[in-house]
Design a protein around this motif. Sequence first.
Motif, PDB file in Angstrom:
ATOM      1  N   TYR A  38       6.367  11.660  -1.584  1.00 28.97           N
ATOM      2  CA  TYR A  38       7.429  10.665  -1.740  1.00 28.97           C
ATOM      3  C   TYR A  38       7.071   9.744  -2.919  1.00 28.97           C
ATOM      4  N   TYR A  39       5.825   9.283  -2.963  1.00 27.37           N
ATOM      5  CA  TYR A  39       5.387   8.389  -4.049  1.00 27.37           C
ATOM      6  C   TYR A  39       5.169   9.158  -5.352  1.00 27.37           C
ATOM      7  N   ALA A  40       4.730  10.401  -5.249  1.00 32.81           N
ATOM      8  CA  ALA A  40       4.490  11.197  -6.461  1.00 32.81           C
ATOM      9  C   ALA A  40       5.784  11.412  -7.232  1.00 32.81           C
ATOM     10  N   ARG A  44       4.170   7.180  -8.660  1.00 35.24           N
ATOM     11  CA  ARG A  44       3.325   6.088  -8.167  1.00 35.24           C
ATOM     12  C   ARG A  44       1.978   6.595  -7.684  1.00 35.24           C
ATOM     13  N   MET A  45       1.862   7.882  -7.533  1.00 30.66           N
ATOM     14  CA  MET A  45       0.554   8.506  -7.301  1.00 30.66           C
ATOM     15  C   MET A  45       0.642   9.972  -7.700  1.00 30.66           C
ATOM     16  N   LEU A  46      -0.521  10.623  -7.798  1.00 25.81           N
ATOM     17  CA  LEU A  46      -0.511  12.026  -8.203  1.00 25.81           C
ATOM     18  C   LEU A  46      -0.026  12.882  -7.041  1.00 25.81           C
ATOM     19  N   ALA A  90      -5.802   9.596  -2.623  1.00 23.22           N
ATOM     20  CA  ALA A  90      -4.581   9.982  -1.901  1.00 23.22           C
ATOM     21  C   ALA A  90      -4.273   9.042  -0.735  1.00 23.22           C
ATOM     22  N   LEU A  91      -4.452   7.754  -0.986  1.00 20.26           N
ATOM     23  CA  LEU A  91      -4.140   6.748   0.036  1.00 20.26           C
ATOM     24  C   LEU A  91      -2.642   6.469  -0.011  1.00 20.26           C
ATOM     25  N   ALA A  92      -1.954   6.687   1.096  1.00 22.24           N
ATOM     26  CA  ALA A  92      -0.504   6.471   1.108  1.00 22.24           C
ATOM     27  C   ALA A  92      -0.039   6.089   2.507  1.00 22.24           C
ATOM     28  N   LYS A 100       2.360  -3.651   6.495  1.00 19.79           N
ATOM     29  CA  LYS A 100       2.080  -3.953   7.902  1.00 19.79           C
ATOM     30  C   LYS A 100       0.583  -3.835   8.174  1.00 19.79           C
ATOM     31  N   ARG A 101      -0.202  -3.877   7.107  1.00 21.69           N
ATOM     32  CA  ARG A 101      -1.669  -3.814   7.170  1.00 21.69           C
ATOM     33  C   ARG A 101      -2.192  -2.418   7.500  1.00 21.69           C
ATOM     34  N   LEU A 102      -1.344  -1.395   7.458  1.00 24.39           N
ATOM     35  CA  LEU A 102      -1.842  -0.048   7.743  1.00 24.39           C
ATOM     36  C   LEU A 102      -2.768   0.435   6.627  1.00 24.39           C
ATOM     37  N   GLY A 103      -2.404   0.103   5.370  1.00 26.63           N
ATOM     38  CA  GLY A 103      -3.268   0.478   4.244  1.00 26.63           C
ATOM     39  C   GLY A 103      -4.622  -0.198   4.351  1.00 26.63           C
ATOM     40  N   THR A 104      -4.613  -1.471   4.713  1.00 29.54           N
ATOM     41  CA  THR A 104      -5.870  -2.214   4.875  1.00 29.54           C
ATOM     42  C   THR A 104      -6.728  -1.592   5.974  1.00 29.54           C
ATOM     43  N   PHE A 105      -6.094  -1.294   7.087  1.00 29.54           N
ATOM     44  CA  PHE A 105      -6.778  -0.700   8.243  1.00 29.54           C
ATOM     45  C   PHE A 105      -7.446   0.624   7.840  1.00 29.54           C
ATOM     46  N   CYS A 124     -12.093   4.258  -6.927  1.00 26.14           N
ATOM     47  CA  CYS A 124     -10.727   4.764  -6.780  1.00 26.14           C
ATOM     48  C   CYS A 124     -10.049   4.703  -8.141  1.00 26.14           C
ATOM     49  N   PHE A 125      -9.034   5.527  -8.317  1.00 25.74           N
ATOM     50  CA  PHE A 125      -8.151   5.475  -9.481  1.00 25.74           C
ATOM     51  C   PHE A 125      -6.773   5.128  -8.926  1.00 25.74           C
ATOM     52  N   THR A 126      -6.209   4.036  -9.405  1.00 21.59           N
ATOM     53  CA  THR A 126      -5.028   3.527  -8.705  1.00 21.59           C
ATOM     54  C   THR A 126      -4.052   2.804  -9.623  1.00 21.59           C
ATOM     55  N   TYR A 127      -2.804   2.700  -9.158  1.00 24.20           N
ATOM     56  CA  TYR A 127      -1.808   1.823  -9.792  1.00 24.20           C
ATOM     57  C   TYR A 127      -1.679   0.520  -9.012  1.00 24.20           C
ATOM     58  N   GLU A 128      -2.498   0.333  -7.983  1.00 17.80           N
ATOM     59  CA  GLU A 128      -2.385  -0.851  -7.120  1.00 17.80           C
ATOM     60  C   GLU A 128      -3.694  -1.655  -7.122  1.00 17.80           C
ATOM     61  N   PRO A 129      -4.103  -2.158  -8.308  1.00 16.91           N
ATOM     62  CA  PRO A 129      -5.396  -2.853  -8.362  1.00 16.91           C
ATOM     63  C   PRO A 129      -5.468  -4.098  -7.479  1.00 16.91           C
ATOM     64  N   LYS A 130      -4.337  -4.786  -7.321  1.00 14.98           N
ATOM     65  CA  LYS A 130      -4.367  -6.011  -6.498  1.00 14.98           C
ATOM     66  C   LYS A 130      -4.713  -5.682  -5.049  1.00 14.98           C
ATOM     67  N   PHE A 131      -4.140  -4.578  -4.572  1.00 14.10           N
ATOM     68  CA  PHE A 131      -4.434  -4.171  -3.187  1.00 14.10           C
ATOM     69  C   PHE A 131      -5.930  -3.890  -3.039  1.00 14.10           C
ATOM     70  N   PHE A 132      -6.503  -3.114  -3.969  1.00 14.46           N
ATOM     71  CA  PHE A 132      -7.917  -2.741  -3.833  1.00 14.46           C
ATOM     72  C   PHE A 132      -8.858  -3.915  -4.090  1.00 14.46           C
ATOM     73  N   SER A 133      -8.448  -4.872  -4.923  1.00  9.51           N
ATOM     74  CA  SER A 133      -9.339  -6.002  -5.213  1.00  9.51           C
ATOM     75  C   SER A 133      -9.579  -6.848  -3.960  1.00  9.51           C
TER      76      SER A 133
HETATM   77  C1  LIG Z   1      -0.756   0.466  -1.723  1.00 13.59           C
HETATM   78  C2  LIG Z   1      -0.608   0.783  -0.233  1.00 13.59           C
HETATM   79  C3  LIG Z   1      -1.646   1.812   0.200  1.00 13.59           C
HETATM   80  C4  LIG Z   1      -0.833  -0.534   0.535  1.00 13.59           C
HETATM   81  O1  LIG Z   1      -0.739  -0.307   1.923  1.00 13.59           O
HETATM   82  P1  LIG Z   1       0.074  -1.317   2.850  1.00 13.59           P
HETATM   83  O2  LIG Z   1      -0.129  -0.923   4.251  1.00 13.59           O
HETATM   84  O3  LIG Z   1       1.468  -1.413   2.352  1.00 13.59           O
HETATM   85  O4  LIG Z   1      -0.653  -2.688   2.497  1.00 13.59           O
HETATM   86  P2  LIG Z   1      -1.169  -3.826   3.501  1.00 13.59           P
HETATM   87  O5  LIG Z   1      -0.085  -4.258   4.409  1.00 13.59           O
HETATM   88  O6  LIG Z   1      -2.444  -3.394   4.116  1.00 13.59           O
HETATM   89  O7  LIG Z   1      -1.408  -4.932   2.401  1.00 13.59           O
HETATM   90  C5  LIG Z   1      -2.182  -6.009   2.623  1.00 13.59           C
HETATM   91  C6  LIG Z   1      -2.087  -6.914   1.410  1.00 13.59           C
HETATM   92  O8  LIG Z   1      -2.415  -6.211   0.221  1.00 13.59           O
HETATM   93  C7  LIG Z   1      -1.599  -6.690  -0.847  1.00 13.59           C
HETATM   94  N1  LIG Z   1      -0.740  -5.594  -1.306  1.00 13.59           N
HETATM   95  C8  LIG Z   1      -0.331  -4.487  -0.625  1.00 13.59           C
HETATM   96  N2  LIG Z   1       0.448  -3.712  -1.397  1.00 13.59           N
HETATM   97  C9  LIG Z   1       0.525  -4.330  -2.573  1.00 13.59           C
HETATM   98  C10 LIG Z   1       1.201  -4.042  -3.773  1.00 13.59           C
HETATM   99  N3  LIG Z   1       1.950  -2.948  -3.912  1.00 13.59           N
HETATM  100  N4  LIG Z   1       1.070  -4.904  -4.813  1.00 13.59           N
HETATM  101  C11 LIG Z   1       0.329  -6.043  -4.680  1.00 13.59           C
HETATM  102  N5  LIG Z   1      -0.318  -6.384  -3.532  1.00 13.59           N
HETATM  103  C12 LIG Z   1      -0.219  -5.535  -2.514  1.00 13.59           C
HETATM  104  C13 LIG Z   1      -0.806  -7.827  -0.297  1.00 13.59           C
HETATM  105  O9  LIG Z   1      -1.540  -9.010  -0.480  1.00 13.59           O
HETATM  106  C14 LIG Z   1      -0.714  -7.505   1.154  1.00 13.59           C
HETATM  107  O10 LIG Z   1      -0.576  -8.611   1.980  1.00 13.59           O
HETATM  108  P3  LIG Z   1       0.894  -9.254   2.226  1.00 13.59           P
HETATM  109  O11 LIG Z   1       1.825  -8.143   2.606  1.00 13.59           O
HETATM  110  O12 LIG Z   1       0.625 -10.214   3.340  1.00 13.59           O
HETATM  111  O13 LIG Z   1       1.287  -9.916   0.942  1.00 13.59           O
HETATM  112  C15 LIG Z   1       0.834   1.304   0.108  1.00 13.59           C
HETATM  113  O14 LIG Z   1       1.790   0.331  -0.272  1.00 13.59           O
HETATM  114  C16 LIG Z   1       1.181   2.623  -0.521  1.00 13.59           C
HETATM  115  O15 LIG Z   1       1.056   3.655   0.125  1.00 13.59           O
HETATM  116  N6  LIG Z   1       1.635   2.612  -1.802  1.00 13.59           N
HETATM  117  C17 LIG Z   1       2.025   3.817  -2.520  1.00 13.59           C
HETATM  118  C18 LIG Z   1       0.891   4.747  -2.825  1.00 13.59           C
HETATM  119  C19 LIG Z   1      -0.254   4.069  -3.572  1.00 13.59           C
HETATM  120  O16 LIG Z   1      -0.042   3.329  -4.527  1.00 13.59           O
HETATM  121  N7  LIG Z   1      -1.475   4.315  -3.101  1.00 13.59           N
HETATM  122  C20 LIG Z   1      -2.655   3.638  -3.579  1.00 13.59           C
HETATM  123  C21 LIG Z   1      -3.540   4.245  -4.484  1.00 13.59           C
HETATM  124  S1  LIG Z   1      -3.893   5.884  -4.649  1.00 13.59           S
END
Ligand SMILES: CC(C)(COP(=O)(O)OP(=O)(O)OC[C@H]1O[C@@H](n2cnc3c(N)ncnc32)[C@H](O)[C@@H]1OP(=O)(O)O)[C@@H](O)C(=O)NCCC(=O)NCCS
Length: 171
Positions: A38-40, A44-46, A90-92, A100-105, A124-133
Motif C-alpha cells: 500500500y505504501y510502496a 513511501r517505502m520499497l 519493512a516497518l509498516a 495509535k502507537r503501533l509503530g512505536t510498540f 534503518c533507511f527511512t523516509y520517516e526520520p522524525k519517527f525514528f529519532s
Molecule cells: C512511520 C510509521 C511506522 C509510524 O507508525 P505509527 O504507528 O503510525 O506511529 P506511532 O503512533 O507509534 O507514532 C508515535 C509518534 O511518532 C511520531 N510520528 C509517527 N509518524 C510520524 C510521521 N509520519 N511523521 C512525523 N512524526 C511521526 C509522532 O510524534 C507520533 O506521536 P503523535 O501521533 O502523538 O504525534 C507508520 O506511519 C507507517 O507505517 N508509515 C508508512 C511506512 C513507513 O514510512 N515506514 C517506516 C520506515 S521503513
Amino acid sequence: MPEYAQSLNRVNPLPDLNTLVRKARLSDVAEMYRIINYYAESQRMLPKTELQLYENLRDYSIVTDASSTDRVLACGALHLYWENLAEIRALAVDHAMTRKRLGTFLVESLLSEAREWEIDRVFCFTYEPKFFSRFGFVRVEHRSLPLKVYNECFHCPKFNTCDEIAMVLDL
Ligand SMILES: CC(C)(COP(=O)(O)OP(=O)(O)OC[C@H]1O[C@@H](n2cnc3c(N)ncnc32)[C@H](O)[C@@H]1OP(=O)(O)O)[C@@H](O)C(=O)NCCC(=O)NCCS
C-alpha cells in the motif's frame, strides 16, 4: 520456539488497544504484503514481493489484535547484518491504524529482540526520520554503512538517486 520469540509475545501496555507483538507466521504473509505494498505504491517505502516475504519471514514480527490473532495490524523486520549490526526494515502499520502507537510498540519490540541477540548497533533507511529519532536514532551518511550499500543498495535501481535517510542507534 526460540527464547527470543517467546519473549516477543508482549502485550501492549495501552489499555484502549488490546494488541500484542508476535513473530510472523506463514499465514500472515498475504496481509503483510498488502500493508507494505500500500505504501510502496505511493513511493513511501520499497515494495516487497511475496517471495521476499516468505524467504525472510523469520526476520518479521507483527502487531496483532490480542482477541483475534489472525489480524495483522503492523509488521516489521529485524535483519541481522553482522555479529554486531542489524537493520530494522519493512516497518509498516496498516494505513487505517496509524498514529495509535503501533509503530512505536513494534520498534520497541524489534529493539528488544536486537538486545537479546547482543547487537550493538541497529540501523534503518527511512523516509520517516522524525519517527525514528524518537528512539534515539541519529542521521548518518549512507557510506558509513558500507555493508548495506555494497550488499544491497548496489543492486537497487535507485542506487544513484536514493533519497532514503540512513539512521543508526547504538544500543
Ligand atoms: C512511520 C510509521 C511506522 C509510524 O507508525 P505509527 O504507528 O503510525 O506511529 P506511532 O503512533 O507509534 O507514532 C508515535 C509518534 O511518532 C511520531 N510520528 C509517527 N509518524 C510520524 C510521521 N509520519 N511523521 C512525523 N512524526 C511521526 C509522532 O510524534 C507520533 O506521536 P503523535 O501521533 O502523538 O504525534 C507508520 O506511519 C507507517 O507505517 N508509515 C508508512 C511506512 C513507513 O514510512 N515506514 C517506516 C520506515 S521503513
